[in-house]
Scaffold this motif. Sequence first.
Motif, mmCIF file in Angstrom:
data_model
loop_
_atom_site.group_PDB
_atom_site.id
_atom_site.type_symbol
_atom_site.label_atom_id
_atom_site.label_comp_id
_atom_site.label_asym_id
_atom_site.label_seq_id
_atom_site.Cartn_x
_atom_site.Cartn_y
_atom_site.Cartn_z
ATOM 1 N N TYR A 90 2.353 12.593 22.590
ATOM 2 C CA TYR A 90 3.665 13.017 22.102
ATOM 3 C C TYR A 90 3.870 12.669 20.625
ATOM 4 O O TYR A 90 4.447 13.457 19.872
ATOM 5 C CB TYR A 90 4.781 12.422 22.956
ATOM 6 N N GLY A 91 3.389 11.526 20.188
ATOM 7 C CA GLY A 91 3.536 11.156 18.780
ATOM 8 C C GLY A 91 2.865 12.150 17.848
ATOM 9 O O GLY A 91 3.383 12.437 16.758
ATOM 10 N N GLY A 140 8.138 9.399 31.563
ATOM 11 C CA GLY A 140 8.193 7.951 31.433
ATOM 12 C C GLY A 140 9.543 7.483 30.910
ATOM 13 O O GLY A 140 10.542 8.196 30.996
ATOM 14 N N GLU A 141 9.578 6.288 30.365
ATOM 15 C CA GLU A 141 10.825 5.717 29.876
ATOM 16 C C GLU A 141 11.436 6.608 28.798
ATOM 17 O O GLU A 141 10.750 7.051 27.884
ATOM 18 C CB GLU A 141 10.576 4.317 29.300
ATOM 19 N N LYS A 198 6.145 7.741 22.003
ATOM 20 C CA LYS A 198 5.160 8.375 21.118
ATOM 21 C C LYS A 198 3.729 8.201 21.638
ATOM 22 O O LYS A 198 2.846 9.006 21.328
ATOM 23 C CB LYS A 198 5.272 7.772 19.715
ATOM 24 N N THR A 199 3.484 7.149 22.421
ATOM 25 C CA THR A 199 2.129 6.885 22.928
ATOM 26 C C THR A 199 1.825 7.650 24.214
ATOM 27 O O THR A 199 0.690 7.613 24.687
ATOM 28 C CB THR A 199 1.961 5.388 23.202
ATOM 29 N N LYS A 200 2.800 8.333 24.765
ATOM 30 C CA LYS A 200 2.641 9.012 26.058
ATOM 31 C C LYS A 200 1.851 10.308 25.886
ATOM 32 O O LYS A 200 2.105 11.098 24.971
ATOM 33 C CB LYS A 200 4.027 9.332 26.639
ATOM 34 N N GLY A 226 11.152 17.178 22.826
ATOM 35 C CA GLY A 226 10.970 16.229 23.918
ATOM 36 C C GLY A 226 11.018 16.828 25.298
ATOM 37 O O GLY A 226 10.364 17.836 25.574
ATOM 38 N N ALA A 227 11.807 16.208 26.187
ATOM 39 C CA ALA A 227 11.854 16.630 27.588
ATOM 40 C C ALA A 227 13.109 17.419 27.905
ATOM 41 O O ALA A 227 13.044 18.525 28.455
ATOM 42 C CB ALA A 227 11.757 15.409 28.501
#
Length: 334
Positions: free
Chosen positions: A311-312, A189-190, A293-295, A219-220
């Motif tokens: 993720y959060g 996502g973003e 964080k909501t992903k 992260g990614a």
Amino acid sequence: RVQYLVRDGNPTVPSQYVQPPETRPMIENRVDDNPPVIDLRSGIDLINQQLGRACREWGAFHVIGHGVAHELLDEMRRVTRSFFEDYSLEEKLNYSCDRNNNAPAASEGYGSRMLEASNDTALDWRDYLDHHTLPLSRRNPDKWPHFPPSYRRVVQQYGDEMSALAEKLLSLISSSLGLPSSCIRDAVGEFYQNITVSYYPPCPCPDLTLGLQSHSDMGAITLLIQDDVGGLEVSKDGGEWALLNPLKDAIFVLLADQTEIITNGAYRSAQHRAVTNAESSRLSVAAFHDPAKTKTIRPALEPPKYRSVKYGDYVSSWYRKGPEGKRNLEDLLL
């Protein structure tokens, strides 16, 4: 700040920076190898082949032909080093992290400890300066140093260039695995981008310390540049450590934990650490590209090898427990 622990020539290392014997760097544990260098101007078939091998064996690689102006890389190194070396502690403390917040909320700004205060892990021998750069709603250049005069302009331009390159690389990485080119990017996502400058002062006892303890990024994907002072080590296949040869105009790419989850373990996140030295300071600049964080992140391949995770929640666990290699990712294995 670590930089000011050593400015008077103290020959000892404070006890809170001494690593336990099992995590101290040992030259005999090094392998004479390095992650590959991939030229993005090559043909797509060669890029796919090289990416597949690099992401399976290392989770890391250098890229050249990346399209980011070498002058911008040099300028980013110049202004960030100037912040640490050309200004007084009093001036720098105006940009300190918020000590009233717990990590990770307190990470933005000038500091030396990212883990929560309740974590008793040995401290890293480094100071850092962290910037929230994307999305634009998080970007507040007033929180970035105003010295040297070009600092804010350079960081803003650098962040935008790194974001575009990260998007291109995730597309290539997806394609190299036979997934749709947009697969990993859509799953992430973003981008939430942080740019963290790490400054590693000379250490009087480098055999007792680490500049950055062993970990994989949360992260990614992470894009990193450094100066010509070596110190970054990467683990090949989760085993021995390779001391990275700095390449001035290359950008070093590290796959992070959420990409390993999305690729269902086909591609690995890179376990890495930074060692110290007694003679020279070292500087590196890492641009982290993370989900919101909501992903919720889940494998894109079946059968899943990892549990889905918000993720959060993953980030909170990482800061609370400490990185310690890849244990946070391994906790999600089914």
